[in-house]
Enzyme design. Sequence first.
Site, PDB file in Angstrom:
ATOM      1  N   ARG A 140       0.905  -1.267   0.118  1.00 56.11           N
ATOM      2  CA  ARG A 140       0.217   0.019  -0.082  1.00 56.11           C
ATOM      3  C   ARG A 140       1.026   1.411   0.161  1.00 56.11           C
ATOM      4  O   ARG A 140       0.689   2.305   0.743  1.00 56.11           O
ATOM      5  CB  ARG A 140      -0.738  -0.075   1.212  1.00 56.11           C
ATOM      6  CG  ARG A 140      -1.953  -1.046   1.390  1.00 56.11           C
ATOM      7  CD  ARG A 140      -2.890  -0.973   0.151  1.00 56.11           C
ATOM      8  NE  ARG A 140      -4.023  -1.912   0.431  1.00 56.11           N
ATOM      9  CZ  ARG A 140      -4.120  -3.129  -0.006  1.00 56.11           C
ATOM     10  NH1 ARG A 140      -3.109  -3.780  -0.443  1.00 56.11           N
ATOM     11  NH2 ARG A 140      -5.122  -3.862   0.255  1.00 56.11           N
TER      12      ARG A 140
ATOM     13  N   SER B 231     -10.534  -0.538   3.795  1.00 52.37           N
ATOM     14  CA  SER B 231      -9.619  -0.580   5.030  1.00 52.37           C
ATOM     15  C   SER B 231      -9.182   0.965   5.275  1.00 52.37           C
ATOM     16  O   SER B 231      -8.483   1.651   4.811  1.00 52.37           O
ATOM     17  CB  SER B 231      -8.285  -1.471   4.820  1.00 52.37           C
ATOM     18  OG  SER B 231      -8.676  -2.916   4.196  1.00 52.37           O
TER      19      SER B 231
ATOM     20  N   GLU C  91      -4.334   3.590   6.549  1.00 49.34           N
ATOM     21  CA  GLU C  91      -4.196   3.563   4.869  1.00 49.34           C
ATOM     22  C   GLU C  91      -4.827   4.704   4.243  1.00 49.34           C
ATOM     23  O   GLU C  91      -4.422   5.104   3.350  1.00 49.34           O
ATOM     24  CB  GLU C  91      -4.759   1.988   4.464  1.00 49.34           C
ATOM     25  CG  GLU C  91      -4.839   1.992   3.108  1.00 49.34           C
ATOM     26  CD  GLU C  91      -5.482   0.756   2.391  1.00 49.34           C
ATOM     27  OE1 GLU C  91      -5.402  -0.533   3.327  1.00 49.34           O
ATOM     28  OE2 GLU C  91      -6.136   0.741   1.365  1.00 49.34           O
TER      29      GLU C  91
HETATM   30  N1  EPU Z   1      -9.799 -10.450  10.693  1.00 45.93           N
HETATM   31  C1  EPU Z   1     -10.154 -10.270  12.011  1.00 45.93           C
HETATM   32  N2  EPU Z   1     -11.386  -9.515  12.341  1.00 45.93           N
HETATM   33  C2  EPU Z   1     -11.955  -8.821  11.546  1.00 45.93           C
HETATM   34  C3  EPU Z   1     -11.481  -8.677  10.234  1.00 45.93           C
HETATM   35  C4  EPU Z   1     -10.202  -9.480   9.937  1.00 45.93           C
HETATM   36  O1  EPU Z   1     -10.006 -11.184  13.278  1.00 45.93           O
HETATM   37  O2  EPU Z   1     -12.829  -8.125  11.922  1.00 45.93           O
HETATM   38  C5  EPU Z   1      -8.657 -11.303  10.602  1.00 45.93           C
HETATM   39  C6  EPU Z   1      -8.902 -12.592  10.324  1.00 45.93           C
HETATM   40  O3  EPU Z   1      -7.868 -13.355  11.000  1.00 45.93           O
HETATM   41  C7  EPU Z   1      -8.834 -12.755   8.735  1.00 45.93           C
HETATM   42  C8  EPU Z   1      -7.672 -11.905   8.581  1.00 45.93           C
HETATM   43  O4  EPU Z   1      -7.868 -10.514   9.324  1.00 45.93           O
HETATM   44  O5  EPU Z   1      -8.394 -14.115   8.590  1.00 45.93           O
HETATM   45  C9  EPU Z   1      -7.579 -11.279   7.129  1.00 45.93           C
HETATM   46  O6  EPU Z   1      -8.919 -10.675   6.945  1.00 45.93           O
HETATM   47  P1  EPU Z   1      -9.304 -10.383   5.431  1.00 45.93           P
HETATM   48  O7  EPU Z   1      -8.941 -11.602   4.345  1.00 45.93           O
HETATM   49  O8  EPU Z   1     -10.792  -9.654   5.453  1.00 45.93           O
HETATM   50  O9  EPU Z   1      -8.149  -9.254   4.974  1.00 45.93           O
HETATM   51  P2  EPU Z   1      -7.521  -8.013   5.512  1.00 45.93           P
HETATM   52  O10 EPU Z   1      -5.951  -8.360   5.999  1.00 45.93           O
HETATM   53  O11 EPU Z   1      -8.246  -7.555   6.578  1.00 45.93           O
HETATM   54  C10 EPU Z   1      -6.666  -7.007   3.302  1.00 45.93           C
HETATM   55  C11 EPU Z   1      -6.768  -5.815   2.619  1.00 45.93           C
HETATM   56  C12 EPU Z   1      -8.027  -5.499   1.778  1.00 45.93           C
HETATM   57  C13 EPU Z   1      -8.372  -6.870   0.912  1.00 45.93           C
HETATM   58  C14 EPU Z   1      -8.140  -8.054   1.710  1.00 45.93           C
HETATM   59  C15 EPU Z   1      -8.294  -9.305   0.885  1.00 45.93           C
HETATM   60  C16 EPU Z   1      -5.185  -4.210   3.699  1.00 45.93           C
HETATM   61  C17 EPU Z   1      -5.162  -3.052   4.817  1.00 45.93           C
HETATM   62  N3  EPU Z   1      -6.498  -4.574   3.459  1.00 45.93           N
HETATM   63  O12 EPU Z   1      -7.591  -7.004   4.338  1.00 45.93           O
HETATM   64  O13 EPU Z   1      -7.931  -4.469   1.110  1.00 45.93           O
HETATM   65  O14 EPU Z   1      -9.373  -6.379   0.210  1.00 45.93           O
HETATM   66  O15 EPU Z   1      -7.017  -8.021   2.532  1.00 45.93           O
HETATM   67  O16 EPU Z   1      -7.001  -9.406   0.211  1.00 45.93           O
HETATM   68  O17 EPU Z   1      -4.107  -4.904   3.543  1.00 45.93           O
HETATM   69  C18 EPU Z   1      -8.180  -1.742   1.249  1.00 45.93           C
HETATM   70  O18 EPU Z   1      -7.263  -1.953   1.000  1.00 45.93           O
HETATM   71  O19 EPU Z   1      -9.175  -0.926   1.118  1.00 45.93           O
HETATM   72  C19 EPU Z   1      -8.846  -3.393   1.116  1.00 45.93           C
HETATM   73  C20 EPU Z   1     -10.154  -3.583   1.528  1.00 45.93           C
END
Ligand code: EPU
Length: 337
Positions: free
Chosen positions: A163, A237, A333
């Site tokens: 990012r 995010s 972000e």
């Molecule tokens: N999780 C929790 N609680 C929550 C949300 C997430 O415990 O409320 C934990 C869980 O362990 C889950 C892990 O976070 O397995 C990963 O969650 P998720 O797959 O939703 O992905 P993320 O890491 O929260 C990132 C990106 C998103 C992108 C998704 C899918 C960032 C800051 N965010 O989210 O990007 O869509 O992966 O690849 O890197 C964005 O940048 O606006 C965005 C939405």
Amino acid sequence: MRIEKNYSLKNYNTFNVEARAEVVAFIESVADVFEAKKQFHNLNKHFVLGGGSNTLFKDNFEGLIFKNEMKGIKITDSNQDYAWIECSGGEEWQHLVDFTISNNLAGIENLSLIPGTVGASPIQNIGAYGTELKDCLDFTDAVDITTGEYRRFSNKDCQFGYRDSVFKHELKDKYFITGVTVKLSKNKKYNTEYADIKRKLQELEVTELSGKLMSDIVSEIRRTKFPDPSVLGNCGSFFKNSIIDVAFFNKLKLSFPDIPGYSDCDGLVKIPTGWLIEKAGWKGRRSGDAGVYEKHALILVNYGTATGKEIYCLSENIVHDVEDKFGIHLEKEANIV
Ligand code: EPU
């Protein structure tokens, strides 16, 4: 070029917060950028706005806003294996994704349904489901806001990171991105590594992949996790995932045995910030109309009439609390303006 003064930005940010801009210039050509800057040289700051999907307006904006309205998508080159697509910065990101899918080109289908414009995409190296823009961006075209000079940035010049890019650091606010060119595969190579995607493919018992199917799957996953900004104001995010060293991760694991972490080869571990915020008790909490989304703790939402300041305050409270509980300083972000 259309110019508006004392203009409401409520419909130009996906948080739907009210903020007024001193001047907004709607940019339709490279020449407009320099022209607007010349005409309003007395204003003391400027900001380039795309779809407003990664921006939180904390206050009114006393300065000049360049709103990117440059349009156009075309295939500029092609060989046996690849095609190059040039897309103007004012196009919706999803239009580019749809264009590539209907032309049977693979590479950005995992970035389906990301809100915002193409011009904003290299700034934060947008990413989702194991794919980042940097994996297929060939170059970024931009114009120097002060001199009006055109410059082409290679993928390497953009200095992409998680990012992150050069446009967030030494070149912050210096360039107006006019367009990008992506290099996409004709060979139906899809990235199915992300756990949510694997699960969905098994569920559907898929035997043959296509760009359209990948895009549909990603869109469905996103719809279940992320609120639609046209229904509930948000900017995706709000925070980045957190990167810490492995020794610190092992120490945290003693106090929080269920903490998730994904190691990389440099001795660093990426912790899902959503987990940290949820564990700290913020998921679903609300302060007035500013809240933490109930289905995903990384997302802050505007339930109706929250101000930018209120959302910002909520984010700061989360940062302090997570720091107290885990010793991790969260990075935002979202771009705070
Ligand atoms: N999780 C929790 N609680 C929550 C949300 C997430 O415990 O409320 C934990 C869980 O362990 C889950 C892990 O976070 O397995 C990963 O969650 P998720 O797959 O939703 O992905 P993320 O890491 O929260 C990132 C990106 C998103 C992108 C998704 C899918 C960032 C800051 N965010 O989210 O990007 O869509 O992966 O690849 O890197 C964005 O940048 O606006 C965005 C939405």
